[in-house]
Design a protein around this motif. Structure first.
Motif, PDB file in Angstrom:
ATOM      1  N   ALA A  31       0.819  -1.210   0.000  1.00  0.00           N
ATOM      2  CA  ALA A  31       0.000   0.000   0.000  1.00  0.00           C
ATOM      3  C   ALA A  31       0.853   1.261   0.000  1.00  0.00           C
ATOM      4  O   ALA A  31       0.480   2.276  -0.598  1.00  0.00           O
ATOM      5  N   ASP A  32       2.014   1.202   0.680  1.00  0.00           N
ATOM      6  CA  ASP A  32       2.862   2.397   0.772  1.00  0.00           C
ATOM      7  C   ASP A  32       3.971   2.429  -0.273  1.00  0.00           C
ATOM      8  O   ASP A  32       4.760   3.380  -0.311  1.00  0.00           O
ATOM      9  N   GLY A  33       4.065   1.399  -1.107  1.00  0.00           N
ATOM     10  CA  GLY A  33       5.079   1.385  -2.158  1.00  0.00           C
ATOM     11  C   GLY A  33       6.472   1.055  -1.684  1.00  0.00           C
ATOM     12  O   GLY A  33       7.441   1.219  -2.436  1.00  0.00           O
ATOM     13  N   SER A  34       6.605   0.533  -0.459  1.00  0.00           N
ATOM     14  CA  SER A  34       7.943   0.244   0.072  1.00  0.00           C
ATOM     15  C   SER A  34       8.555  -1.025  -0.518  1.00  0.00           C
ATOM     16  O   SER A  34       9.746  -1.286  -0.328  1.00  0.00           O
ATOM     17  N   ALA A  35       7.772  -1.816  -1.238  1.00  0.00           N
ATOM     18  CA  ALA A  35       8.287  -2.999  -1.946  1.00  0.00           C
ATOM     19  C   ALA A  35       7.301  -3.355  -3.041  1.00  0.00           C
ATOM     20  O   ALA A  35       6.097  -3.109  -2.928  1.00  0.00           O
ATOM     21  N   GLY A  36       7.815  -3.931  -4.125  1.00  0.00           N
ATOM     22  CA  GLY A  36       6.950  -4.356  -5.208  1.00  0.00           C
ATOM     23  C   GLY A  36       6.197  -3.203  -5.848  1.00  0.00           C
ATOM     24  O   GLY A  36       6.683  -2.069  -5.920  1.00  0.00           O
ATOM     25  N   MET A  37       4.991  -3.492  -6.310  1.00  0.00           N
ATOM     26  CA  MET A  37       4.146  -2.478  -6.944  1.00  0.00           C
ATOM     27  C   MET A  37       3.428  -1.655  -5.876  1.00  0.00           C
ATOM     28  O   MET A  37       2.869  -2.209  -4.929  1.00  0.00           O
ATOM     29  N   LYS A  38       3.443  -0.350  -6.015  1.00  0.00           N
ATOM     30  CA  LYS A  38       2.715   0.490  -5.073  1.00  0.00           C
ATOM     31  C   LYS A  38       1.224   0.410  -5.366  1.00  0.00           C
ATOM     32  O   LYS A  38       0.787   0.565  -6.503  1.00  0.00           O
ATOM     33  N   GLY A  39       0.449   0.137  -4.330  1.00  0.00           N
ATOM     34  CA  GLY A  39      -0.985   0.061  -4.498  1.00  0.00           C
ATOM     35  C   GLY A  39      -1.552  -1.195  -3.871  1.00  0.00           C
ATOM     36  O   GLY A  39      -0.992  -1.736  -2.909  1.00  0.00           O
ATOM     37  N   PHE A  40      -2.660  -1.653  -4.445  1.00  0.00           N
ATOM     38  CA  PHE A  40      -3.381  -2.796  -3.887  1.00  0.00           C
ATOM     39  C   PHE A  40      -3.418  -3.950  -4.893  1.00  0.00           C
ATOM     40  O   PHE A  40      -3.037  -3.782  -6.058  1.00  0.00           O
ATOM     41  N   VAL A  41      -3.900  -5.094  -4.444  1.00  0.00           N
ATOM     42  CA  VAL A  41      -3.949  -6.257  -5.335  1.00  0.00           C
ATOM     43  C   VAL A  41      -4.815  -5.966  -6.552  1.00  0.00           C
ATOM     44  O   VAL A  41      -4.565  -6.500  -7.642  1.00  0.00           O
ATOM     45  N   THR A  42      -5.811  -5.116  -6.399  1.00  0.00           N
ATOM     46  CA  THR A  42      -6.676  -4.781  -7.539  1.00  0.00           C
ATOM     47  C   THR A  42      -5.912  -4.030  -8.618  1.00  0.00           C
ATOM     48  O   THR A  42      -6.217  -4.179  -9.811  1.00  0.00           O
ATOM     49  N   ASP A  43      -4.926  -3.231  -8.225  1.00  0.00           N
ATOM     50  CA  ASP A  43      -4.111  -2.532  -9.224  1.00  0.00           C
ATOM     51  C   ASP A  43      -3.353  -3.530 -10.084  1.00  0.00           C
ATOM     52  O   ASP A  43      -3.246  -3.371 -11.312  1.00  0.00           O
ATOM     53  N   ALA A  44      -2.808  -4.560  -9.451  1.00  0.00           N
ATOM     54  CA  ALA A  44      -2.100  -5.601 -10.213  1.00  0.00           C
ATOM     55  C   ALA A  44      -3.075  -6.450 -11.012  1.00  0.00           C
ATOM     56  O   ALA A  44      -2.785  -6.840 -12.147  1.00  0.00           O
ATOM     57  N   LEU A  45      -4.234  -6.735 -10.433  1.00  0.00           N
ATOM     58  CA  LEU A  45      -5.215  -7.575 -11.123  1.00  0.00           C
ATOM     59  C   LEU A  45      -5.712  -6.913 -12.404  1.00  0.00           C
ATOM     60  O   LEU A  45      -5.934  -7.587 -13.418  1.00  0.00           O
ATOM     61  N   GLU A  46      -5.877  -5.599 -12.381  1.00  0.00           N
ATOM     62  CA  GLU A  46      -6.343  -4.884 -13.568  1.00  0.00           C
ATOM     63  C   GLU A  46      -5.353  -4.975 -14.719  1.00  0.00           C
ATOM     64  O   GLU A  46      -5.723  -4.782 -15.879  1.00  0.00           O
ATOM     65  N   GLN A  47      -4.092  -5.282 -14.420  1.00  0.00           N
ATOM     66  CA  GLN A  47      -3.064  -5.405 -15.446  1.00  0.00           C
ATOM     67  C   GLN A  47      -2.775  -6.867 -15.810  1.00  0.00           C
ATOM     68  O   GLN A  47      -1.827  -7.144 -16.537  1.00  0.00           O
ATOM     69  N   THR A  48      -3.602  -7.778 -15.302  1.00  0.00           N
ATOM     70  CA  THR A  48      -3.353  -9.207 -15.477  1.00  0.00           C
ATOM     71  C   THR A  48      -4.471  -9.849 -16.281  1.00  0.00           C
ATOM     72  O   THR A  48      -5.650  -9.664 -15.985  1.00  0.00           O
ATOM     73  N   GLU A  49      -4.102 -10.607 -17.284  1.00  0.00           N
ATOM     74  CA  GLU A  49      -5.095 -11.343 -18.058  1.00  0.00           C
ATOM     75  C   GLU A  49      -5.539 -12.559 -17.260  1.00  0.00           C
ATOM     76  O   GLU A  49      -4.710 -13.381 -16.852  1.00  0.00           O
ATOM     77  N   GLN A  50      -6.829 -12.684 -17.024  1.00  0.00           N
ATOM     78  CA  GLN A  50      -7.333 -13.783 -16.205  1.00  0.00           C
ATOM     79  C   GLN A  50      -8.777 -14.079 -16.546  1.00  0.00           C
ATOM     80  O   GLN A  50      -9.493 -13.238 -17.099  1.00  0.00           O
ATOM     81  N   ASP A  51      -9.209 -15.297 -16.236  1.00  0.00           N
ATOM     82  CA  ASP A  51     -10.620 -15.648 -16.396  1.00  0.00           C
ATOM     83  C   ASP A  51     -11.159 -16.372 -15.171  1.00  0.00           C
ATOM     84  O   ASP A  51     -12.300 -16.832 -15.165  1.00  0.00           O
ATOM     85  N   TYR A  52     -10.327 -16.504 -14.122  1.00  0.00           N
ATOM     86  CA  TYR A  52     -10.773 -17.172 -12.903  1.00  0.00           C
ATOM     87  C   TYR A  52      -9.896 -16.695 -11.751  1.00  0.00           C
ATOM     88  O   TYR A  52      -8.671 -16.596 -11.899  1.00  0.00           O
ATOM     89  N   VAL A  53     -10.534 -16.420 -10.602  1.00  0.00           N
ATOM     90  CA  VAL A  53      -9.811 -15.883  -9.447  1.00  0.00           C
ATOM     91  C   VAL A  53     -10.051 -16.759  -8.218  1.00  0.00           C
ATOM     92  O   VAL A  53     -11.187 -17.151  -7.938  1.00  0.00           O
ATOM     93  N   PHE A  54      -8.983 -17.078  -7.519  1.00  0.00           N
ATOM     94  CA  PHE A  54      -9.047 -17.631  -6.171  1.00  0.00           C
ATOM     95  C   PHE A  54      -8.572 -16.522  -5.243  1.00  0.00           C
ATOM     96  O   PHE A  54      -7.483 -15.970  -5.464  1.00  0.00           O
ATOM     97  N   ALA A  55      -9.343 -16.183  -4.205  1.00  0.00           N
ATOM     98  CA  ALA A  55      -8.963 -15.050  -3.366  1.00  0.00           C
ATOM     99  C   ALA A  55      -9.216 -15.342  -1.892  1.00  0.00           C
ATOM    100  O   ALA A  55     -10.205 -15.988  -1.529  1.00  0.00           O
ATOM    101  N   CYS A  56      -8.308 -14.845  -1.058  1.00  0.00           N
ATOM    102  CA  CYS A  56      -8.461 -14.950   0.388  1.00  0.00           C
ATOM    103  C   CYS A  56      -7.843 -13.708   1.006  1.00  0.00           C
ATOM    104  O   CYS A  56      -6.713 -13.323   0.653  1.00  0.00           O
ATOM    105  N   GLY A  57      -8.573 -13.081   1.913  1.00  0.00           N
ATOM    106  CA  GLY A  57      -8.059 -11.881   2.557  1.00  0.00           C
ATOM    107  C   GLY A  57      -9.171 -11.153   3.277  1.00  0.00           C
ATOM    108  O   GLY A  57     -10.296 -11.661   3.397  1.00  0.00           O
TER     109      GLY A  57
END
Length: 244
Positions: free
Chosen positions: A160-186
């Motif tokens: 969330a604070d950008g201190s590692a990896g992509m700054k933002g939330f999992v949804t930010d990465a998901l919007e850039q990912t081609e997918q047709d099925y999601v498994f999610a826990c959180g």
């Protein structure tokens, strides 16, 4: 579901507030990723539900965040001590349903079940292109990801604070990912944000539980197919049945 007395083999810190615990005993009843243990602790009225991280017939491991009286008590335990455990609880993820391009999403301590899903998919569908997105608040919260790399999966990390990896939330990465099925826990806010981006999938919910096996009805929720209990009918629900 059965009551077991399991022996602590390891209980080690992996981040500033999260620990890894390995327990030995009869674990043959565990069959699906996404199932959980319910642990009895002295002085605590309710058992503590903890997601299963990995297992064999005679071992089970968990990752747990130290947040209250019960988990602080667990953090102070040593190898050789026994735990009174109900296992396995919950319906778990159906990995026979996975689409063509599945994405596994774990938020914080929701990461452990995603490793179980990844391991099952790699075992049963070795040619399936599995992707993993893991979200944390800060770099110091990131849980170990080497287990995914041993499956030849490089997780996308968001903070969330950008201190590692992509700054933002999992949804930010998901919007850039081609997918047709999601498994999610959180946490539920994360699941609610992921839901409209998912074409199809399965969502594992966190909930306060009284008994953990469906008797008390304390964790009931409304779905399109009637009332369900998160502990027994869940914690995994299909995308199409969820009512926000």
């Amino acid at each position: 579901m059965d009551r077991k007395f399991l022996t602590i083999m390891r209980n080690e810190p992996v981040t500033h507030d999260t620990r890894f615990m390995e327990l030995a005993g009869d674990c043959r009843e565990i069959t699906k990723p996404g199932q959980f243990l319910n642990i009895r602790l002295d002085g605590c009225f309710l058992r503590r539900p903890i997601s299963i991280y990995d297992w064999t017939e005679d071992r089970v491991s968990i990752l747990y965040k130290v947040v209250g009286k019960g988990t602080r008590q667990m953090a102070d335990m040593h190898p050789g001590e026994n735990l009174d455990v109900l296992l396995p609880l919950g319906n778990g993820f159906r990995t026979d349903l996975h689409g063509r391009k599945p994405v596994l999403i774990g938020g914080g301590i929701g990461m452990p079940p995603m490793y179980g899903v990844a391991k099952a998919l790699r075992r049963d569908f070795p040619d399936l292109p599995v992707q993993v997105i893991l979200g944390f608040n800060t770099a110091e919260d990131i849980l170990p990801t080497e287990a995914f790399r041993k499956l030849d999966i490089e997780p996308v990390i968001t903070t969330a604070d950008g201190s590692a990896g992509m700054k933002g939330f999992v949804t930010d990465a998901l919007e850039q990912t081609e997918q047709d099925y999601v498994f999610a826990c959180g946490p539920e806010p994360m699941l609610r944000a992921v839901w409209p981006l998912a074409e199809d999938g399965q969502f594992s919910f966190e909930e306060r539980m009284g008994c953990g096996f469906g008797a008390c009805m304390g964790c009931s929720c409304r779905t399109k197919y009637g009332t369900k209990r998160i502990c027994k009918d869940g914690p995994v629900l299909m995308r199409e049945e969820i009512i926000w």
